[in-house]
Design a protein around this motif. Structure first.
Motif, PDB file in Angstrom:
ATOM      1  N   SER A   1      43.697   6.349 -51.918  1.00 18.67           N
ATOM      2  CA  SER A   1      43.459   5.126 -51.150  1.00 18.67           C
ATOM      3  C   SER A   1      41.965   4.995 -50.880  1.00 18.67           C
ATOM      4  N   GLN A   2      41.479   3.776 -50.929  1.00 21.63           N
ATOM      5  CA  GLN A   2      40.054   3.537 -50.742  1.00 21.63           C
ATOM      6  C   GLN A   2      39.586   3.986 -49.359  1.00 21.63           C
ATOM      7  N   GLY A   3      40.397   3.727 -48.334  1.00 24.84           N
ATOM      8  CA  GLY A   3      40.027   4.133 -46.973  1.00 24.84           C
ATOM      9  C   GLY A   3      39.870   5.632 -46.856  1.00 24.84           C
ATOM     10  N   GLU A   4      40.791   6.376 -47.446  1.00 22.50           N
ATOM     11  CA  GLU A   4      40.702   7.834 -47.378  1.00 22.50           C
ATOM     12  C   GLU A   4      39.507   8.348 -48.174  1.00 22.50           C
ATOM     13  N   PHE A   5      39.237   7.740 -49.343  1.00 20.62           N
ATOM     14  CA  PHE A   5      38.087   8.138 -50.151  1.00 20.62           C
ATOM     15  C   PHE A   5      36.789   7.910 -49.367  1.00 20.62           C
TER      16      PHE A   5
ATOM     17  N   THR B   1      34.495  11.161 -48.197  1.00 20.51           N
ATOM     18  CA  THR B   1      33.256  11.413 -48.942  1.00 20.51           C
ATOM     19  C   THR B   1      31.986  11.070 -48.169  1.00 20.51           C
ATOM     20  N   LYS B   2      32.105  10.463 -46.998  1.00 21.49           N
ATOM     21  CA  LYS B   2      30.871  10.106 -46.284  1.00 21.49           C
ATOM     22  C   LYS B   2      30.037  11.337 -45.905  1.00 21.49           C
ATOM     23  N   VAL B   3      30.644  12.515 -45.875  1.00 21.26           N
ATOM     24  CA  VAL B   3      29.897  13.755 -45.610  1.00 21.26           C
ATOM     25  C   VAL B   3      28.791  13.968 -46.648  1.00 21.26           C
ATOM     26  N   PHE B   4      29.006  13.504 -47.881  1.00 23.62           N
ATOM     27  CA  PHE B   4      28.023  13.706 -48.947  1.00 23.62           C
ATOM     28  C   PHE B   4      26.864  12.713 -48.881  1.00 23.62           C
ATOM     29  N   ALA B   5      26.967  11.703 -48.041  1.00 24.71           N
ATOM     30  CA  ALA B   5      25.908  10.698 -47.926  1.00 24.71           C
ATOM     31  C   ALA B   5      24.896  11.046 -46.834  1.00 24.71           C
ATOM     32  N   ARG B   6      25.157  12.093 -46.068  1.00 26.10           N
ATOM     33  CA  ARG B   6      24.217  12.486 -45.010  1.00 26.10           C
ATOM     34  C   ARG B   6      22.854  12.798 -45.614  1.00 26.10           C
ATOM     35  N   LYS B   7      21.812  12.420 -44.903  1.00 26.73           N
ATOM     36  CA  LYS B   7      20.456  12.554 -45.434  1.00 26.73           C
ATOM     37  C   LYS B   7      19.994  13.995 -45.594  1.00 26.73           C
TER      38      LYS B   7
ATOM     39  N   LEU C   1      32.135  19.947 -57.578  1.00 26.55           N
ATOM     40  CA  LEU C   1      33.351  20.473 -58.189  1.00 26.55           C
ATOM     41  C   LEU C   1      34.519  19.644 -57.684  1.00 26.55           C
ATOM     42  N   LEU C   2      35.244  18.999 -58.596  1.00 24.87           N
ATOM     43  CA  LEU C   2      36.399  18.179 -58.250  1.00 24.87           C
ATOM     44  C   LEU C   2      37.649  18.899 -58.739  1.00 24.87           C
ATOM     45  N   ALA C   3      38.616  19.096 -57.835  1.00 25.61           N
ATOM     46  CA  ALA C   3      39.857  19.791 -58.182  1.00 25.61           C
ATOM     47  C   ALA C   3      41.026  19.122 -57.460  1.00 25.61           C
ATOM     48  N   PHE C   4      42.226  19.347 -57.944  1.00 24.84           N
ATOM     49  CA  PHE C   4      43.427  18.767 -57.353  1.00 24.84           C
ATOM     50  C   PHE C   4      44.505  19.830 -57.276  1.00 24.84           C
ATOM     51  N   GLU C   5      45.048  20.027 -56.065  1.00 27.19           N
ATOM     52  CA  GLU C   5      46.137  20.986 -55.850  1.00 27.19           C
ATOM     53  C   GLU C   5      47.058  20.469 -54.774  1.00 27.19           C
ATOM     54  N   GLY C   6      48.339  20.601 -54.979  1.00 27.29           N
ATOM     55  CA  GLY C   6      49.333  20.327 -53.947  1.00 27.29           C
ATOM     56  C   GLY C   6      49.198  18.978 -53.272  1.00 27.29           C
ATOM     57  N   GLY C   7      48.847  17.937 -54.021  1.00 26.21           N
ATOM     58  CA  GLY C   7      48.736  16.600 -53.457  1.00 26.21           C
ATOM     59  C   GLY C   7      47.397  16.301 -52.804  1.00 26.21           C
ATOM     60  N   PHE C   8      46.432  17.211 -52.906  1.00 26.28           N
ATOM     61  CA  PHE C   8      45.118  17.009 -52.295  1.00 26.28           C
ATOM     62  C   PHE C   8      44.017  17.115 -53.347  1.00 26.28           C
ATOM     63  N   LEU C   9      43.145  16.132 -53.343  1.00 30.08           N
ATOM     64  CA  LEU C   9      41.945  16.152 -54.169  1.00 30.08           C
ATOM     65  C   LEU C   9      40.826  16.722 -53.316  1.00 30.08           C
TER      66      LEU C   9
ATOM     67  N   GLU D   1      26.914  22.715 -49.329  1.00 24.07           N
ATOM     68  CA  GLU D   1      27.502  23.156 -48.070  1.00 24.07           C
ATOM     69  C   GLU D   1      28.601  22.227 -47.551  1.00 24.07           C
ATOM     70  N   ALA D   2      29.051  21.272 -48.358  1.00 27.47           N
ATOM     71  CA  ALA D   2      30.037  20.295 -47.883  1.00 27.47           C
ATOM     72  C   ALA D   2      31.271  20.257 -48.786  1.00 27.47           C
ATOM     73  N   THR D   3      32.412  19.946 -48.158  1.00 29.04           N
ATOM     74  CA  THR D   3      33.677  19.781 -48.864  1.00 29.04           C
ATOM     75  C   THR D   3      34.388  18.567 -48.305  1.00 29.04           C
ATOM     76  N   ALA D   4      34.980  17.784 -49.191  1.00 27.93           N
ATOM     77  CA  ALA D   4      35.805  16.645 -48.784  1.00 27.93           C
ATOM     78  C   ALA D   4      37.192  16.849 -49.374  1.00 27.93           C
ATOM     79  N   VAL D   5      38.213  16.600 -48.579  1.00 29.41           N
ATOM     80  CA  VAL D   5      39.594  16.735 -49.034  1.00 29.41           C
ATOM     81  C   VAL D   5      40.316  15.442 -48.700  1.00 29.41           C
ATOM     82  N   MET D   6      41.096  14.935 -49.656  1.00 29.10           N
ATOM     83  CA  MET D   6      41.829  13.688 -49.441  1.00 29.10           C
ATOM     84  C   MET D   6      43.166  13.728 -50.171  1.00 29.10           C
TER      85      MET D   6
END
Length: 189
Positions: free
Chosen positions: A14-18, A22-28, A36-44, A50-55
């Motif tokens: 969903s666009q809202g969840e994305f 991912t806004k953590v990666f836009a911090r200055k 690294l993009l991976a998918f497991e158990g229904g989560f991308l 130093e940052a990770t986003a899960v959706m």
């Protein structure tokens, strides 16, 4: 990888969840490394520096993709249009929304994990890109891999500081490390 697996790497988010994840990666001031993009158990999950986003995501995925931190930052700053956002892989490229991104693709390999009895720094960095997180936890390598990533980042920062007069940047050194990791993965699989 079989042809059927290559054709089945397609997810929907969903666009809202994305946007939210991912806004953590836009911090200055955040330090990003190869994404690294991976998918497991229904989560991308997307990890960089130093940052990770899960959706939440729906679909089928049979590997891990590594791509540029700059592209990740751009996607986080201006998320793709459409809802849901498609994420797909084919022929060395990721498709995220309407953006086609060159990437390094690694098939998740259980055999690789079981064949490494005493992993070194390079082995652990390669394992991080090829083995599912659940398998790593089960093998007790999660903490070792985090330490290996931190150690590699420290060594690269130190090397860049030593080579600053030669105008060699941390990104140049990461490029060399990525090439060695790719070589290790080809030999290990």
């Amino acid at each position: 990888m079989t042809q059927s697996l290559a054709n089945n790497n397609f997810l929907r988010i969903s666009q809202g969840e994305f946007r939210s994840a991912t806004k953590v990666f836009a911090r200055k001031r955040i330090k990003l490394g190869p994404a690294l993009l991976a998918f497991e158990g229904g989560f991308l999950s997307i990890e960089s520096g130093e940052a990770t986003a899960v959706m939440h995501a729906e679909g089928e995925w049979h590997g891990r993709a590594i791509f540029s931190a700059e592209i990740l930052r751009a996607l986080a700053t201006v998320p793709p249009p459409g809802d849901p956002i498609p994420v797909a892989y084919a022929n060395g490229h990721l498709l995220i929304g309407t953006m086609t991104i060159p990437c390094q693709w690694n098939v998740v390999s259980e055999a690789f994990l079981h064949n490494v009895s005493n992993p070194g720094l390079l082995d652990l960095l390669a394992l991080e890109r090829t083995v599912a997180r659940a398998e790593l936890r089960g093998a007790g390598l999660g903490t070792k891999m985090r330490s290996a990533r931190e150690k590699a980042e420290r060594r690269i920062r130190n090397a860049a500081a030593q080579l600053a007069e030669l105008e060699i940047l941390p990104a140049d050194i990461w490029e060399l490390v990525e090439a060695r990791i790719a070589l290790r993965m080809r030999r290990g699989q």
